[in-house]
Design a protein around this motif. Structure first.
Motif, mmCIF file in Angstrom:
data_model
loop_
_atom_site.group_PDB
_atom_site.id
_atom_site.type_symbol
_atom_site.label_atom_id
_atom_site.label_comp_id
_atom_site.label_asym_id
_atom_site.label_seq_id
_atom_site.Cartn_x
_atom_site.Cartn_y
_atom_site.Cartn_z
ATOM 1 N N ARG A 31 39.116 77.792 33.102
ATOM 2 C CA ARG A 31 40.385 77.452 32.476
ATOM 3 C C ARG A 31 40.375 77.769 30.977
ATOM 4 N NH1 ARG A 31 40.447 72.070 33.139
ATOM 5 N NH2 ARG A 31 40.332 72.363 35.366
ATOM 6 N N LYS A 32 39.194 77.651 30.366
ATOM 7 C CA LYS A 32 39.077 77.865 28.929
ATOM 8 C C LYS A 32 39.423 79.298 28.522
ATOM 9 C CE LYS A 32 35.012 77.007 27.412
ATOM 10 N NZ LYS A 32 33.753 76.546 26.845
ATOM 11 N N SER A 33 39.299 80.238 29.425
ATOM 12 C CA SER A 33 39.548 81.635 29.090
ATOM 13 C C SER A 33 41.010 82.040 29.270
ATOM 14 C CB SER A 33 38.650 82.539 29.928
ATOM 15 O OG SER A 33 39.006 82.448 31.286
ATOM 16 N N TYR A 34 41.871 81.093 29.650
ATOM 17 C CA TYR A 34 43.295 81.407 29.791
ATOM 18 C C TYR A 34 43.884 81.687 28.413
ATOM 19 C CZ TYR A 34 48.190 81.047 31.044
ATOM 20 O OH TYR A 34 49.523 81.309 31.234
ATOM 21 N N ARG A 35 44.713 82.711 28.326
ATOM 22 C CA ARG A 35 45.289 83.124 27.046
ATOM 23 C C ARG A 35 46.766 82.741 26.999
ATOM 24 N NH1 ARG A 35 43.117 87.831 24.544
ATOM 25 N NH2 ARG A 35 44.794 87.397 23.085
ATOM 26 N N PRO A 36 47.110 81.625 26.357
ATOM 27 C CA PRO A 36 48.524 81.228 26.296
ATOM 28 C C PRO A 36 49.358 82.147 25.395
ATOM 29 C CG PRO A 36 47.169 79.685 25.058
ATOM 30 C CD PRO A 36 46.236 80.640 25.739
ATOM 31 N N ASP A 37 48.698 82.932 24.545
ATOM 32 C CA ASP A 37 49.445 83.838 23.682
ATOM 33 C C ASP A 37 49.934 85.080 24.427
ATOM 34 O OD1 ASP A 37 46.726 84.516 23.900
ATOM 35 O OD2 ASP A 37 46.844 85.812 22.137
ATOM 36 N N LEU A 38 49.431 85.290 25.654
ATOM 37 C CA LEU A 38 49.864 86.411 26.482
ATOM 38 C C LEU A 38 50.716 85.891 27.632
ATOM 39 C CD1 LEU A 38 46.509 88.401 26.687
ATOM 40 C CD2 LEU A 38 48.433 88.819 25.149
ATOM 41 N N THR A 39 51.364 86.799 28.326
ATOM 42 C CA THR A 39 52.181 86.396 29.473
ATOM 43 C C THR A 39 51.784 87.201 30.699
ATOM 44 O OG1 THR A 39 53.885 88.006 28.926
ATOM 45 C CG2 THR A 39 54.176 85.785 28.048
ATOM 46 N N GLY A 40 52.187 86.693 31.854
ATOM 47 C CA GLY A 40 51.956 87.409 33.105
ATOM 48 C C GLY A 40 50.501 87.495 33.486
#
Length: 191
Positions: A31-40
């Motif tokens: 989960r830590k590697s999820y990038r909220p600054d990107l989409t899709g």
């Protein structure tokens, strides 16, 4: 309970704690590697790669153990040691040894009152929030969420895997699962 049964119960509880803890750490790492600054799909690419890495590590471990079955003895011994250490004491022993600390207390009315207070007007309370609530009151120092969960389950308080509070889902106690008030507590409320 005999010593052998107590040891078996401790290993069983410890194994569950080790498995849940390992799964929670792996999920948090992914989960830590999820990038909220990107989409899709780009945002989810980091967690997907980490899941593939975990799967590859599991497959590699499987292949190594298949090639060298004697390694299974080391893995089993390591697991047993980790399970034994995860439960320094069984929940019933902890409840007997620490009667003055929070949910380990044998007084069901006090536990229910603490839960009602922590839940407030929400549908439930996460165990992490309940632990913070306890520690604010000077109880449960040094406890982890797993310790609190074991103590609550030893007292017969159901802990759900997915309690949704403030758009977040985690282990917790749901309002519907609260123990019924004792007749003494009900009489105090009526008076």
């Amino acid at each position: 309970m005999t010593g052998l049964r107590r040891a078996a119960a401790r290993l069983s509880t410890g194994s569950a704690l080790v498995a849940r803890g390992g799964a929670a750490r792996a999920a948090a790492w992914c989960r830590k590697s999820y990038r909220p600054d990107l989409t899709g799909w780009r945002a989810a690419l980091g967690p997907a790669v980490r899941v593939v890495l975990l799967g590859g590590a599991a497959w590699l471990l499987y292949r190594v153990v298949r090639a060298r079955p004697a390694l299974m003895w080391l893995l089993a011994a390591g697991w047993l040691i980790a399970a034994w250490r995860a439960t320094r004491k069984t929940p019933t022993e902890a409840a007997e040894d620490e009667p003055e600390e929070g949910p380990a207390a044998a007084d069901p009315d006090a536990v229910r009152q603490l839960l009602v207070e922590a839940i407030g007007d929400r549908p439930g309370v996460h165990l992490s929030t309940l632990l913070a609530h306890l520690q604010e009151r000077g109880q449960g120092e040094g406890w982890q969420v797993a310790d609190l969960r074991a103590r609550l389950e030893a007292l017969g308080v159901p802990v759900r895997r997915s309690v949704k509070v403030d758009r977040r889902v985690a282990y917790g106690v749901h309002r519907d699962d609260l123990p019924a008030p004792s007749p003494a507590e009900a009489a105090d409320r009526a008076a």
